[in-house]
Design a protein around this motif. Structure first.
Motif, PDB file in Angstrom:
ATOM      1  N   GLN A 120      82.661  35.313 -97.271  1.00 34.45           N
ATOM      2  CA  GLN A 120      81.561  36.103 -96.718  1.00 34.45           C
ATOM      3  C   GLN A 120      81.848  37.604 -96.744  1.00 34.45           C
ATOM      4  N   THR A 121      83.031  37.986 -96.310  1.00 35.17           N
ATOM      5  CA  THR A 121      83.350  39.414 -96.218  1.00 35.17           C
ATOM      6  C   THR A 121      83.884  39.944 -97.544  1.00 35.17           C
ATOM      7  N   SER A 122      83.874  41.268 -97.654  1.00 32.33           N
ATOM      8  CA  SER A 122      84.398  41.931 -98.855  1.00 32.33           C
ATOM      9  C   SER A 122      85.870  41.575 -99.059  1.00 32.33           C
ATOM     10  N   TYR A 123      86.619  41.483 -97.948  1.00 30.72           N
ATOM     11  CA  TYR A 123      88.046  41.175 -98.015  1.00 30.72           C
ATOM     12  C   TYR A 123      88.281  39.784 -98.583  1.00 30.72           C
ATOM     13  N   ALA A 124      87.542  38.794 -98.051  1.00 31.86           N
ATOM     14  CA  ALA A 124      87.696  37.415 -98.526  1.00 31.86           C
ATOM     15  C   ALA A 124      87.278  37.294 -99.990  1.00 31.86           C
ATOM     16  N   ARG A 125      86.199  37.969-100.355  1.00 30.88           N
ATOM     17  CA  ARG A 125      85.729  37.917-101.746  1.00 30.88           C
ATOM     18  C   ARG A 125      86.765  38.521-102.695  1.00 30.88           C
ATOM     19  N   THR A 126      87.408  39.611-102.251  1.00 32.53           N
ATOM     20  CA  THR A 126      88.446  40.250-103.073  1.00 32.53           C
ATOM     21  C   THR A 126      89.640  39.322-103.251  1.00 32.53           C
ATOM     22  N   GLN A 127      90.041  38.651-102.174  1.00 32.58           N
ATOM     23  CA  GLN A 127      91.164  37.706-102.233  1.00 32.58           C
ATOM     24  C   GLN A 127      90.871  36.569-103.204  1.00 32.58           C
ATOM     25  N   VAL A 128      89.646  36.026-103.118  1.00 33.83           N
ATOM     26  CA  VAL A 128      89.270  34.910-103.982  1.00 33.83           C
ATOM     27  C   VAL A 128      89.182  35.367-105.445  1.00 33.83           C
ATOM     28  N   GLU A 129      88.610  36.556-105.655  1.00 34.36           N
ATOM     29  CA  GLU A 129      88.492  37.075-107.020  1.00 34.36           C
ATOM     30  C   GLU A 129      89.871  37.271-107.656  1.00 34.36           C
ATOM     31  N   LEU A 130      90.824  37.757-106.867  1.00 26.85           N
ATOM     32  CA  LEU A 130      92.186  37.926-107.367  1.00 26.85           C
ATOM     33  C   LEU A 130      92.773  36.569-107.773  1.00 26.85           C
ATOM     34  N   ALA A 131      92.612  35.575-106.908  1.00 23.97           N
ATOM     35  CA  ALA A 131      93.131  34.231-107.197  1.00 23.97           C
ATOM     36  C   ALA A 131      92.479  33.661-108.460  1.00 23.97           C
ATOM     37  N   GLN A 132      91.171  33.891-108.617  1.00 23.58           N
ATOM     38  CA  GLN A 132      90.462  33.395-109.802  1.00 23.58           C
ATOM     39  C   GLN A 132      90.975  34.066-111.081  1.00 23.58           C
ATOM     40  N   CYS A 133      91.208  35.379-111.011  1.00 26.14           N
ATOM     41  CA  CYS A 133      91.715  36.108-112.185  1.00 26.14           C
ATOM     42  C   CYS A 133      93.112  35.623-112.566  1.00 26.14           C
ATOM     43  N   GLN A 134      93.950  35.378-111.554  1.00 21.38           N
ATOM     44  CA  GLN A 134      95.314  34.891-111.812  1.00 21.38           C
ATOM     45  C   GLN A 134      95.280  33.492-112.428  1.00 21.38           C
ATOM     46  N   TYR A 135      94.317  32.682-112.007  1.00 16.92           N
ATOM     47  CA  TYR A 135      94.153  31.339-112.574  1.00 16.92           C
ATOM     48  C   TYR A 135      93.620  31.423-114.009  1.00 16.92           C
ATOM     49  N   LEU A 136      92.682  32.358-114.220  1.00 13.89           N
ATOM     50  CA  LEU A 136      92.000  32.482-115.498  1.00 13.89           C
ATOM     51  C   LEU A 136      92.879  33.026-116.621  1.00 13.89           C
ATOM     52  N   LEU A 137      93.768  33.964-116.288  1.00 13.26           N
ATOM     53  CA  LEU A 137      94.544  34.690-117.294  1.00 13.26           C
ATOM     54  C   LEU A 137      95.203  33.804-118.364  1.00 13.26           C
ATOM     55  N   PRO A 138      95.970  32.771-117.985  1.00 19.33           N
ATOM     56  CA  PRO A 138      96.603  31.946-119.041  1.00 19.33           C
ATOM     57  C   PRO A 138      95.636  30.958-119.706  1.00 19.33           C
ATOM     58  N   LYS A 181      93.351  47.236-104.203  1.00 15.55           N
ATOM     59  CA  LYS A 181      92.292  47.160-103.182  1.00 15.55           C
ATOM     60  C   LYS A 181      92.772  46.358-101.974  1.00 15.55           C
ATOM     61  N   LEU A 182      93.443  45.216-102.253  1.00 16.65           N
ATOM     62  CA  LEU A 182      93.961  44.379-101.162  1.00 16.65           C
ATOM     63  C   LEU A 182      95.050  45.096-100.386  1.00 16.65           C
ATOM     64  N   THR A 183      95.887  45.873-101.093  1.00 13.74           N
ATOM     65  CA  THR A 183      96.957  46.628-100.421  1.00 13.74           C
ATOM     66  C   THR A 183      96.359  47.620 -99.431  1.00 13.74           C
ATOM     67  N   THR A 184      95.265  48.285 -99.844  1.00 15.68           N
ATOM     68  CA  THR A 184      94.577  49.235 -98.961  1.00 15.68           C
ATOM     69  C   THR A 184      94.017  48.521 -97.727  1.00 15.68           C
ATOM     70  N   ILE A 185      93.354  47.367 -97.966  1.00 12.92           N
ATOM     71  CA  ILE A 185      92.777  46.613 -96.846  1.00 12.92           C
ATOM     72  C   ILE A 185      93.882  46.062 -95.951  1.00 12.92           C
ATOM     73  N   ASP A 186      94.994  45.610 -96.567  1.00 12.70           N
ATOM     74  CA  ASP A 186      96.135  45.089 -95.807  1.00 12.70           C
ATOM     75  C   ASP A 186      96.663  46.142 -94.833  1.00 12.70           C
TER      76      ASP A 186
END
Length: 403
Positions: A120-138, A181-186
């Motif tokens: 729902q939040t920008s923070y959660a969406r950023t976390q999920v997007e990062l996980a998706q990109c890490q999964y997608l890369l290989p 972005k996550l580092t800033t929010i962290d």
């Protein structure tokens, strides 16, 4: 009169394996969970395929014969999605897609999809997007539809950069950007945690769908979203709660799950910081679930991973209202009594008895035994509170004199 369109759920087949590390019972339990994950994602499982192997086939996860069996069923029943119960490698994914010619997902992909829908939040969406990109890369090789090479030109007549390399670079840049972005929010969240002062922090932890949010709503009188689906809430919620005369902060955290994708553990580190920095953990368990002991082990494993296993913990067995067990007829001399037949009283005499006073049985939904819950939490919070605010001793004395 306009006819309403019926929304049909996407049909899928589920595929799992029995190995030396995962027996038939465990394989079926995992597929039950995968079924629930599919339902949560908006699909419906119409068929299960299980194969006994020493280890997953490195090329196609399951054997060639079993894969053909899956293909035949899917073609005969026009099912267009196959979901595997383990994370597939890029090669396995590519080879399976060639044979089945359909949408192929694995457990990790499915969980990431649910997280993406629930964030729902920008923070959660950023976390999920990062996980998706890490999964997608290989796994980019299977997604290709573009030209083989970038356009050349004067001074650019070399081999050029293939489209796949271009996309990998784009994904790597995206990962780098999301991490920043996550580092800033962290840092912002760390400041928020610091600003909460010395107030005692209590965190609700547990497997997904055990009733953490429902309990949060009851105890803090708030309105955190709760639903009978996996990962109903992803965003960490913090509420100030006062039990008797002591205030403390209560945190509702994201639920854990078996075979939790490593990408999610990595990207949700800051969310898990709420657990790391908690003074007291309330480990919520759905005692009505037949595999609740496995759930406890999974949660403890993740707590160990984030170095929070040794924190003061109260085990809270929730959903006693939904607890069911199979009874054995008194005249039945053949059936051996197992855990399936245990009553709540039987369970209390097992390893739970060793938990002594750090064990509670409640129903957050029906508000059963909540006074006992509040009393126990008050006593534990008070112990920590006194060490931080010793000058408030007279408050406790006053309270005890009044009662």
């Amino acid at each position: 009169m306009i006819e309403e369109k019926k929304v049909t759920s996407e049909e899928a087949v589920l595929i799992g394996i029995i190995t030396q590390h995962q027996d038939e019972e465990q394989a079926n339990e995992y597929l039950d969970e995968l079924d629930f994950l599919t339902l949560t994602a908006g699909g419906v499982a119409v068929k299960r395929f299980v194969q006994k192997l020493e280890s997953p086939n490195p090329k196609t996860f399951i054997g060639a014969g079993k894969l053909e069996e899956v293909k035949a069923y899917m073609e005969a029943n026009t099912v267009e999605t196959a979901i595997f119960d383990d994370e597939l490698t890029a090669a396995q994914l590519r080879n399976i897609e060639k044979v089945l010619d359909c949408k192929v997902l694995d457990r990790t992909n499915l969980i990431l999809d649910i997280f993406a829908a629930r964030a729902q939040t920008s923070y959660a969406r950023t976390q999920v997007e990062l996980a998706q990109c890490q999964y997608l890369l290989p796994r980019l090789t299977r997604l290709w539809t573009h030209l083989e090479r970038q356009k050349g030109g004067i001074g650019m007549r070399g081999p050029g950069e293939t489209e796949i390399e271009t996309d990998r670079r784009i994904i790597r840049d995206k990962i780098s950007l999301l991490k920043k972005k996550l580092t800033t929010i962290d840092k912002q969240m760390a400041v928020q945690r610091k600003n909460r002062g010395k107030m005692v922090r209590v965190a609700l932890v547990g497997y997904t769908n055990v009733g953490k949010s429902t309990l949060m709503n009851v105890v803090s009188k708030s309105n955190v979203f709760a639903e009978n689906k996996l990962f109903a809430t992803l965003d960490t919620t913090v509420r100030k709660v006062v039990v008797k005369n002591i205030p403390f902060l209560l945190t509702d955290t994201v639920g854990f799950i078996r075979k939790l994708p490593t990408q999610l553990v990595e990207s949700f580190k800051s969310t898990l910081d709420e657990v790391r920095e908690a003074d007291l953990l309330l480990h919520i368990v759905d005692i009505s679930h037949p595999n609740f002991e496995d759930h406890i082990n999974s949660v403890n494993g993740i707590l160990q991973e984030i170095k929070s296993a040794n924190k003061p913990t109260i085990m809270v067995f929730n959903k006693i209202d939904a607890f069911k067990h199979q009874t054995i007829d008194e005249d039945d001399l053949v059936t051996e009594k197992t855990k399936v037949h245990y009553t709540l009283e039987d369970w209390k005499k097992t390893w739970m008895n060793r938990l002594e006073n750090n064990c509670l049985f409640i129903s957050a939904l029906n508000k059963e035994n909540l006074e006992e819950f509040r009393e126990k939490v008050f006593e534990e919070v008070k112990k920590i509170h006194i060490t931080r605010f010793p000058y408030n001793d007279f408050l406790y004395e006053e309270y005890e004199d009044e009662n």
